[in-house]
Design a protein around this motif. Structure first.
Motif, PDB file in Angstrom:
ATOM      1  N   ASP A 401      -5.497  15.049 -16.334  1.00 53.35           N
ATOM      2  CA  ASP A 401      -5.571  16.334 -17.034  1.00 53.35           C
ATOM      3  C   ASP A 401      -6.804  17.167 -16.705  1.00 53.35           C
ATOM      4  O   ASP A 401      -7.005  18.229 -17.304  1.00 53.35           O
ATOM      5  CB  ASP A 401      -5.544  16.084 -18.561  1.00 53.35           C
ATOM      6  CG  ASP A 401      -4.257  15.414 -18.991  1.00 53.35           C
ATOM      7  OD1 ASP A 401      -3.192  15.897 -18.572  1.00 53.35           O
ATOM      8  OD2 ASP A 401      -4.325  14.401 -19.705  1.00 53.35           O
ATOM      9  N   GLY A 402      -7.643  16.664 -15.783  1.00 56.13           N
ATOM     10  CA  GLY A 402      -8.921  17.340 -15.509  1.00 56.13           C
ATOM     11  C   GLY A 402      -8.786  18.792 -15.074  1.00 56.13           C
ATOM     12  O   GLY A 402      -9.708  19.589 -15.250  1.00 56.13           O
ATOM     13  N   HIS A 403      -7.628  19.159 -14.518  1.00 57.54           N
ATOM     14  CA  HIS A 403      -7.448  20.532 -14.012  1.00 57.54           C
ATOM     15  C   HIS A 403      -7.237  21.528 -15.152  1.00 57.54           C
ATOM     16  O   HIS A 403      -7.312  22.722 -14.964  1.00 57.54           O
ATOM     17  CB  HIS A 403      -6.239  20.567 -13.063  1.00 57.54           C
ATOM     18  CG  HIS A 403      -4.990  20.119 -13.762  1.00 57.54           C
ATOM     19  ND1 HIS A 403      -4.724  18.785 -14.006  1.00 57.54           N
ATOM     20  CD2 HIS A 403      -3.968  20.825 -14.302  1.00 57.54           C
ATOM     21  CE1 HIS A 403      -3.566  18.695 -14.661  1.00 57.54           C
ATOM     22  NE2 HIS A 403      -3.089  19.916 -14.840  1.00 57.54           N
ATOM     23  N   ASP A 404      -6.944  21.032 -16.354  1.00 56.20           N
ATOM     24  CA  ASP A 404      -6.621  21.933 -17.471  1.00 56.20           C
ATOM     25  C   ASP A 404      -7.464  21.520 -18.679  1.00 56.20           C
ATOM     26  O   ASP A 404      -7.230  20.464 -19.284  1.00 56.20           O
ATOM     27  CB  ASP A 404      -5.112  21.779 -17.770  1.00 56.20           C
ATOM     28  CG  ASP A 404      -4.664  22.622 -18.962  1.00 56.20           C
ATOM     29  OD1 ASP A 404      -5.486  22.868 -19.872  1.00 56.20           O
ATOM     30  OD2 ASP A 404      -3.489  23.016 -18.978  1.00 56.20           O
ATOM     31  N   GLY A 405      -8.468  22.365 -19.015  1.00 58.02           N
ATOM     32  CA  GLY A 405      -9.439  22.018 -20.055  1.00 58.02           C
ATOM     33  C   GLY A 405      -8.800  21.638 -21.377  1.00 58.02           C
ATOM     34  O   GLY A 405      -9.187  20.648 -22.018  1.00 58.02           O
ATOM     35  N   ALA A 439     -15.818  27.552 -24.384  1.00 52.51           N
ATOM     36  CA  ALA A 439     -17.067  28.338 -24.483  1.00 52.51           C
ATOM     37  C   ALA A 439     -18.106  27.790 -23.503  1.00 52.51           C
ATOM     38  O   ALA A 439     -18.785  28.554 -22.801  1.00 52.51           O
ATOM     39  CB  ALA A 439     -17.599  28.288 -25.917  1.00 52.51           C
ATOM     40  N   ILE A 440     -18.209  26.467 -23.418  1.00 52.62           N
ATOM     41  CA  ILE A 440     -19.181  25.871 -22.474  1.00 52.62           C
ATOM     42  C   ILE A 440     -18.761  26.186 -21.034  1.00 52.62           C
ATOM     43  O   ILE A 440     -19.586  26.547 -20.193  1.00 52.62           O
ATOM     44  CB  ILE A 440     -19.288  24.335 -22.690  1.00 52.62           C
ATOM     45  CG1 ILE A 440     -19.831  24.016 -24.090  1.00 52.62           C
ATOM     46  CG2 ILE A 440     -20.187  23.704 -21.630  1.00 52.62           C
ATOM     47  CD1 ILE A 440     -19.799  22.524 -24.464  1.00 52.62           C
ATOM     48  N   ALA A 441     -17.446  26.059 -20.765  1.00 59.50           N
ATOM     49  CA  ALA A 441     -16.970  26.304 -19.393  1.00 59.50           C
ATOM     50  C   ALA A 441     -17.246  27.750 -18.976  1.00 59.50           C
ATOM     51  O   ALA A 441     -17.634  28.023 -17.836  1.00 59.50           O
ATOM     52  CB  ALA A 441     -15.475  25.999 -19.302  1.00 59.50           C
ATOM     53  N   GLN A 442     -17.074  28.696 -19.910  1.00 60.84           N
ATOM     54  CA  GLN A 442     -17.221  30.123 -19.553  1.00 60.84           C
ATOM     55  C   GLN A 442     -18.665  30.581 -19.500  1.00 60.84           C
ATOM     56  O   GLN A 442     -19.056  31.321 -18.612  1.00 60.84           O
ATOM     57  CB  GLN A 442     -16.507  30.972 -20.594  1.00 60.84           C
ATOM     58  CG  GLN A 442     -15.071  31.229 -20.236  1.00 60.84           C
ATOM     59  CD  GLN A 442     -14.338  31.916 -21.383  1.00 60.84           C
ATOM     60  OE1 GLN A 442     -14.956  32.455 -22.312  1.00 60.84           O
ATOM     61  NE2 GLN A 442     -13.036  31.880 -21.325  1.00 60.84           N
ATOM     62  N   HIS A 443     -19.456  30.162 -20.506  1.00 61.08           N
ATOM     63  CA  HIS A 443     -20.801  30.747 -20.657  1.00 61.08           C
ATOM     64  C   HIS A 443     -21.929  29.789 -20.354  1.00 61.08           C
ATOM     65  O   HIS A 443     -23.085  30.179 -20.361  1.00 61.08           O
ATOM     66  CB  HIS A 443     -20.980  31.260 -22.095  1.00 61.08           C
ATOM     67  CG  HIS A 443     -19.866  32.155 -22.540  1.00 61.08           C
ATOM     68  ND1 HIS A 443     -19.652  33.410 -21.991  1.00 61.08           N
ATOM     69  CD2 HIS A 443     -18.888  31.969 -23.465  1.00 61.08           C
ATOM     70  CE1 HIS A 443     -18.586  33.962 -22.574  1.00 61.08           C
ATOM     71  NE2 HIS A 443     -18.110  33.107 -23.456  1.00 61.08           N
ATOM     72  N   GLY A 444     -21.620  28.506 -20.179  1.00 56.82           N
ATOM     73  CA  GLY A 444     -22.675  27.515 -19.961  1.00 56.82           C
ATOM     74  C   GLY A 444     -23.096  26.903 -21.290  1.00 56.82           C
ATOM     75  O   GLY A 444     -22.868  27.475 -22.360  1.00 56.82           O
TER      76      GLY A 444
END
Ligand code: CS2
Length: 461
Positions: A401-405, A439-444
């Motif tokens: 599932d790693g390809h889809d958060g 949120a972490i994936a998009q903004h860090g």
């Protein structure tokens, strides 16, 4: 007469013909800088019953180093320049995986009174219980006394848990033996605390240079230590003996245990995952980031202290934040992040469940849980090993599932052995972790943490 020893006390002063009164399983840095010092104090006071036969479970690294030094090793609990103290309470060493019979005989030896353990969360297996019960069955058949058996691992109700594991194994072997253990052995719960990073080659080099002799077993630890143990011993007079050297003996360990597991270890795991994601190698480096240390305080105050009844919790939190920020400890975030499946269960799950039961979503815990998912994914992407007894399950989730958060969070947060059925079936909780993950994936990680800190009711401006 013996010449005075450079270690301040000669081994003869400890009782030349004496055998160890204590068997310890799990010979790591923590044992050397915690219990071994407490028992060294007792030995130096002239009570020779506290010498230790200490066993590594798998690796012979520490036991070989100590055997070469006749058991002696130096510990420093000061900031540099270090003041090294020689510790001489470990009288015998061995490795269970290489010589199990030696450990069984040590447990069964007539002079043995105590058995203590630091085998880590993942060590509580039937293999461990078999070993202990083997030793105890020899005591039973030889007509010897029972033992006080103290687990010193970061588990809730550690003594009761160990007791249940041992009684189950004994019951299957012989109900008579199980009954004897039940009547003759005590399994006090205990809470142990001291931050002791895995020693680095620099620590050994520093000690060797300062002491002018080989010091391969050197350990650096923080000055703070605590050992709170339940008043439940085979020999009731041990309570007073231990109290004399600073151990706290109480009727109920749970307020201390919950405070330590949730606030210290719970926060430690948060620093570890967030730190790894932010590229911060040590706890000290992480605590030097104002965005992280401010948020950590908020998380402790608003969530991790949930249900804690230890007196003076605000002081306890303030003291913990200071301890984490100790610049003398190179405590690696990656070290604390290992074995996460075992630690999360003890440190986070009870508090998350308790907050959810009030109808609130613990949003700081959602960020830190999402940081854990990102960490696992990062390690896999970087081809780093995932040091965890459930690594196979964790890797299987990432591969599938790693390809889809969203799917990845659902899959990892769905592992019941980590999160329990109360959380794997809680849709709002899982949704909160999914949002935090994105949120972490998009903004860090820093921005995600800052925004949850801003939106918190008591946010520090
Ligand atoms: C840490 C603990 O490595 C970890 O998981 O949280 O070893 C911690 O340093 C000790 O429990 C402190 O007493």
């Amino acid at each position: 007469m013996m010449p005075p020893s450079p270690r301040g006390v000669s081994r003869l002063a400890y009782g030349p013909a004496q055998s160890p009164g204590v068997v310890h399983l799990g010979l790591g840095a923590f044992h050397r800088a915690h219990q071994a010092i407490v028992f060294d104090d007792l030995l130096r006071s002239g009570d020779t019953r506290w010498g230790i036969a200490a066993f590594g479970m798998q690796s012979d690294r520490v036991s070989a180093v100590l055997a070469d030094a006749d058991g002696w090793f130096p510990v420093s609990t000061n900031a540099p320049p270090h003041a090294w103290r020689w510790v001489g309470s470990i009288w015998e060493t061995g490795v269970v995986s290489a010589n199990r019979a030696q450990a069984v005989e040590a447990i069964a030896a007539p002079d043995t009174r105590w058995l203590t353990l630091t085998v880590t969360e993942k060590g509580y297996t039937p293999w461990l219980a078999d070993l202990i019960v083997d030793g105890l069955s020899h005591r039973f058949t030889r007509g010897l006394d029972g033992l006080t058996i103290a687990s010193c691992d970061n588990l809730r109700g550690n003594g009761r848990h160990l007791k249940a594991c041992c009684e189950e194994v004994a019951e299957a072997l012989s109900p008579k033996l199980a009954h004897w253990i039940h009547l003759n052995c005590r399994f006090p719960n205990s809470m142990v605390d001291r931050i002791v990073p895995a020693p680095t080659p620099e620590v050994v080099a520093m000690a060797t240079q300062a002491l002018g002799e080989p010091a391969a077993g050197a350990v650096v630890a923080e000055p703070f230590w605590e050992w709170v143990i339940e008043h439940d011993f085979c020999d009731p007079t041990d309570a007073e003996v231990l109290a004399r050297v600073g151990v706290t003996v109480v009727d109920d360990v749970s307020p201390y245990e919950f405070a330590k597991l949730q606030l210290l270890n719970g926060a430690h795991s948060t620093i570890a995952f967030v730190g790894v994601l932010a590229g911060l190698e040590t706890v000290f480096q992480a605590m030097s980031q104002p965005w992280l240390s401010r948020w950590l305080r908020l998380m402790m105050e608003e969530e991790l202290q949930w249900g804690i009844t230890r007196p003076n919790t605000p002081d306890y939190i303030a003291q913990l934040l200071e301890r984490f920020a100790n610049p003398a400890l190179a405590h690696k975030t990656a070290q604390i992040a290992s074995d996460s499946s075992q630690k999360i269960k003890q440190r986070w799950v009870p508090v998350i469940s308790a907050i959810l039961a009030t109808g609130r979503i613990p949003k700081h815990m959602a960020i830190t849980s999402a940081a854990w998912v990102h960490c696992l994914k990062k390690w896999r992407a970087d081809n780093q090993p995932i040091n965890d007894p459930l690594a196979i399950d964790l890797v299987a989730s990432i591969e599938a599932d790693g390809h889809d958060g969203t799917r990845l969070v659902r899959s990892l947060l769905g592992i019941e052995r980590i999160w329990t059925s109360a959380l794997t079936t809680h849709d709002e909780w899982i949704d909160a972790v999914v949002s935090a993950y994105h949120a972490i994936a998009q903004h860090g990680i820093q921005t995600a943490v800052e925004s949850v800190a801003q939106s918190a009711p008591n946010h520090a401006s």
